[in-house]
Structure formats: structure tokens, C-alpha cells
Design a protein around this motif. Sequence first.
Motif, PDB file in Angstrom:
ATOM      1  N   PRO A 111       6.526  19.636  41.970  1.00  0.00           N
ATOM      2  CA  PRO A 111       6.213  18.208  41.818  1.00  0.00           C
ATOM      3  C   PRO A 111       7.044  17.578  40.701  1.00  0.00           C
ATOM      4  O   PRO A 111       7.338  18.225  39.694  1.00  0.00           O
ATOM      5  N   LEU A 112       7.418  16.328  40.874  1.00  0.00           N
ATOM      6  CA  LEU A 112       8.296  15.633  39.936  1.00  0.00           C
ATOM      7  C   LEU A 112       7.617  15.408  38.583  1.00  0.00           C
ATOM      8  O   LEU A 112       6.472  14.963  38.515  1.00  0.00           O
ATOM      9  N   THR A 113       8.354  15.715  37.514  1.00  0.00           N
ATOM     10  CA  THR A 113       7.880  15.452  36.150  1.00  0.00           C
ATOM     11  C   THR A 113       8.962  14.699  35.380  1.00  0.00           C
ATOM     12  O   THR A 113      10.129  14.647  35.806  1.00  0.00           O
ATOM     13  N   ARG A 114       8.596  14.156  34.240  1.00  0.00           N
ATOM     14  CA  ARG A 114       9.557  13.449  33.405  1.00  0.00           C
ATOM     15  C   ARG A 114      10.694  14.367  32.965  1.00  0.00           C
ATOM     16  O   ARG A 114      11.844  13.946  32.872  1.00  0.00           O
ATOM     17  N   ALA A 115      10.364  15.630  32.702  1.00  0.00           N
ATOM     18  CA  ALA A 115      11.374  16.585  32.229  1.00  0.00           C
ATOM     19  C   ALA A 115      12.453  16.839  33.273  1.00  0.00           C
ATOM     20  O   ALA A 115      13.562  17.263  32.926  1.00  0.00           O
ATOM     21  N   GLN A 116      12.155  16.562  34.534  1.00  0.00           N
ATOM     22  CA  GLN A 116      13.135  16.780  35.595  1.00  0.00           C
ATOM     23  C   GLN A 116      14.078  15.591  35.776  1.00  0.00           C
ATOM     24  O   GLN A 116      15.069  15.698  36.483  1.00  0.00           O
ATOM     25  N   LEU A 117      13.772  14.487  35.131  1.00  0.00           N
ATOM     26  CA  LEU A 117      14.572  13.273  35.275  1.00  0.00           C
ATOM     27  C   LEU A 117      15.501  13.074  34.080  1.00  0.00           C
ATOM     28  O   LEU A 117      15.153  13.423  32.949  1.00  0.00           O
ATOM     29  N   GLU A 118      16.672  12.477  34.337  1.00  0.00           N
ATOM     30  CA  GLU A 118      17.537  12.050  33.238  1.00  0.00           C
ATOM     31  C   GLU A 118      16.752  11.045  32.404  1.00  0.00           C
ATOM     32  O   GLU A 118      15.991  10.222  32.933  1.00  0.00           O
ATOM     33  N   THR A 119      16.913  11.088  31.109  1.00  0.00           N
ATOM     34  CA  THR A 119      16.114  10.266  30.202  1.00  0.00           C
ATOM     35  C   THR A 119      16.334   8.768  30.396  1.00  0.00           C
ATOM     36  O   THR A 119      15.397   7.970  30.328  1.00  0.00           O
ATOM     37  N   THR A 120      17.583   8.387  30.667  1.00  0.00           N
ATOM     38  CA  THR A 120      17.951   6.968  30.766  1.00  0.00           C
ATOM     39  C   THR A 120      18.182   6.584  32.225  1.00  0.00           C
ATOM     40  O   THR A 120      18.823   7.338  32.964  1.00  0.00           O
ATOM     41  N   PRO A 121      17.672   5.424  32.654  1.00  0.00           N
ATOM     42  CA  PRO A 121      17.967   4.993  34.023  1.00  0.00           C
ATOM     43  C   PRO A 121      19.471   4.767  34.203  1.00  0.00           C
ATOM     44  O   PRO A 121      20.138   4.285  33.281  1.00  0.00           O
ATOM     45  N   PHE A 122      19.998   5.122  35.355  1.00  0.00           N
ATOM     46  CA  PHE A 122      21.427   4.903  35.596  1.00  0.00           C
ATOM     47  C   PHE A 122      21.706   3.479  36.058  1.00  0.00           C
ATOM     48  O   PHE A 122      22.845   3.023  36.057  1.00  0.00           O
ATOM     49  N   LEU A 123      20.645   2.743  36.423  1.00  0.00           N
ATOM     50  CA  LEU A 123      20.786   1.330  36.775  1.00  0.00           C
ATOM     51  C   LEU A 123      19.522   0.596  36.361  1.00  0.00           C
ATOM     52  O   LEU A 123      18.412   1.025  36.670  1.00  0.00           O
ATOM     53  N   THR A 124      19.698  -0.506  35.625  1.00  0.00           N
ATOM     54  CA  THR A 124      18.581  -1.370  35.243  1.00  0.00           C
ATOM     55  C   THR A 124      18.943  -2.802  35.616  1.00  0.00           C
ATOM     56  O   THR A 124      20.030  -3.278  35.295  1.00  0.00           O
ATOM     57  N   VAL A 125      18.035  -3.466  36.300  1.00  0.00           N
ATOM     58  CA  VAL A 125      18.229  -4.880  36.666  1.00  0.00           C
ATOM     59  C   VAL A 125      17.109  -5.671  36.004  1.00  0.00           C
ATOM     60  O   VAL A 125      15.943  -5.575  36.392  1.00  0.00           O
ATOM     61  N   ASN A 126      17.453  -6.447  34.976  1.00  0.00           N
ATOM     62  CA  ASN A 126      16.456  -7.253  34.268  1.00  0.00           C
ATOM     63  C   ASN A 126      16.212  -8.561  35.001  1.00  0.00           C
ATOM     64  O   ASN A 126      17.149  -9.231  35.443  1.00  0.00           O
ATOM     65  N   MET A 127      14.937  -8.934  35.123  1.00  0.00           N
ATOM     66  CA  MET A 127      14.570 -10.152  35.847  1.00  0.00           C
ATOM     67  C   MET A 127      13.968 -11.221  34.933  1.00  0.00           C
ATOM     68  O   MET A 127      13.838 -12.374  35.329  1.00  0.00           O
ATOM     69  N   ASN A 128      13.558 -10.830  33.730  1.00  0.00           N
ATOM     70  CA  ASN A 128      13.038 -11.797  32.745  1.00  0.00           C
ATOM     71  C   ASN A 128      11.921 -12.677  33.283  1.00  0.00           C
ATOM     72  O   ASN A 128      11.869 -13.870  33.013  1.00  0.00           O
ATOM     73  N   GLY A 129      11.032 -12.072  34.080  1.00  0.00           N
ATOM     74  CA  GLY A 129       9.874 -12.807  34.592  1.00  0.00           C
ATOM     75  C   GLY A 129      10.107 -13.565  35.875  1.00  0.00           C
ATOM     76  O   GLY A 129       9.173 -14.179  36.405  1.00  0.00           O
ATOM     77  N   GLN A 130      11.324 -13.557  36.395  1.00  0.00           N
ATOM     78  CA  GLN A 130      11.588 -14.251  37.657  1.00  0.00           C
ATOM     79  C   GLN A 130      10.886 -13.552  38.818  1.00  0.00           C
ATOM     80  O   GLN A 130      10.628 -12.354  38.771  1.00  0.00           O
ATOM     81  N   ARG A 131      10.625 -14.299  39.872  1.00  0.00           N
ATOM     82  CA  ARG A 131      10.004 -13.752  41.076  1.00  0.00           C
ATOM     83  C   ARG A 131      11.091 -13.515  42.124  1.00  0.00           C
ATOM     84  O   ARG A 131      11.761 -14.450  42.557  1.00  0.00           O
ATOM     85  N   PRO A 132      11.317 -12.267  42.542  1.00  0.00           N
ATOM     86  CA  PRO A 132      12.365 -11.993  43.520  1.00  0.00           C
ATOM     87  C   PRO A 132      11.953 -12.441  44.926  1.00  0.00           C
ATOM     88  O   PRO A 132      10.791 -12.801  45.155  1.00  0.00           O
TER      89      PRO A 132
END
Length: 201
Positions: free
Chosen positions: A139-160
Amino acid sequence: MLKKQFKRAFGVLVLGLIPLALSVLTAGTAQAHGYTQNPTSRAYFCKLGTATNCGSIQWEPQSVEGPKGFPNSGPADGKLCSAGVGSFAPLDDPRNGTWPTTKLTSGAGYTFTWTLTAPHATSSFRYYITKNGWNPSAPLTRAQLETTPFLTVNMNGQRPGYTVSHPGTLPAGKSGRHLIFSVWDIADTGNAFYQCADVTF
């Protein structure tokens, strides 16, 4: 006299039931939110019937919702793919590494796509990937994931919109089976939506 009292009691009962009915209807629509199609998530594979024995997630792949704050808080390790929702526990089962996968090319450009059935004011969308040497049979755990996301899209409260596309670049140096863990952080609630997508580089 009795007839009048009956009418009054019936009227009070009906008026009392209206808010209850409205709250039930509202709760039903509030449970509809979003899932990833590209890459295809476990939840969406269940909806399509490509993956079977999924339980109730097959009818509501958009509802994988849990506390936000990942990675410092949020769903517990081993329950990341289900967001800790008991009825969606089949998503946490690694199935000995046999979930269907989407084929990707390491280091290439790729457009990530969400289908939203109820868009919300959004803080961000973030995409994580498993480390080299992770165990796809556990089962997936935090330790199995890279610490930093490889892509982040900030929306600043906008509604997609109802279809959300995020062009990005896939991590380099990846080969074989991996898992992309997508997090959609909602701006005006304490929750986020989580999606696990099995991929092969």
C-alpha cells in the motif's frame, strides 16, 4: 375540531420535512467532485470496468475526498489512494502490482487532465510520483513518494471548469512501474481530493 387539528399537525409535519429533504438532496450533490482521466486513475479504471472488484468507487470515482494538508497531514499512510474513506478501501489494495497502467515516457511533456463533476474554489493541484525502487506490491505511503511534487498548479482560490488540463513535464530518470499521486486542494473547505494513477515508463 379534530379535522382542523389533523390538518394543522399535517402541515407542521410537511414543513418540518422540507428542510430535511433539501439537506438530503444537497448532500447528494455535494459528494460529486472530480477524478483524473490522464493518466487514468484507479478510481476511473473502476468506473470504466477495466478494473473489477472495486466496491462502491465504481459508481463515484469523483468522491475520493479526505482531509487536506498532505504531506504533513491528510489521509494516513496505507490509505492515501482511498483518502481514508472506508468504502473506497479497494483503491489502497496494491493488487500485487497488477492495477492497469497508463504508458508514459520519462522526461517527456504530458498534459494531466481532471474531470470535475462539481468544481470548487481551488488552492492548487499537485502531482507526486513514487521513488525509484518503491514497492508496487505494498500500500502507498509517504515514504514511497518523492518529497516534492514534480508539478504544482496554483489556483489562488479560483474555481476551475469541469475539464481541467495541466501541461507539464514528466520526471526524468524513471523506468518501469510507478504511481502518480494527484492532490486537488480545495480553498474554502478543510478537504482535498486524492487520485492514484498507476503508470509504466
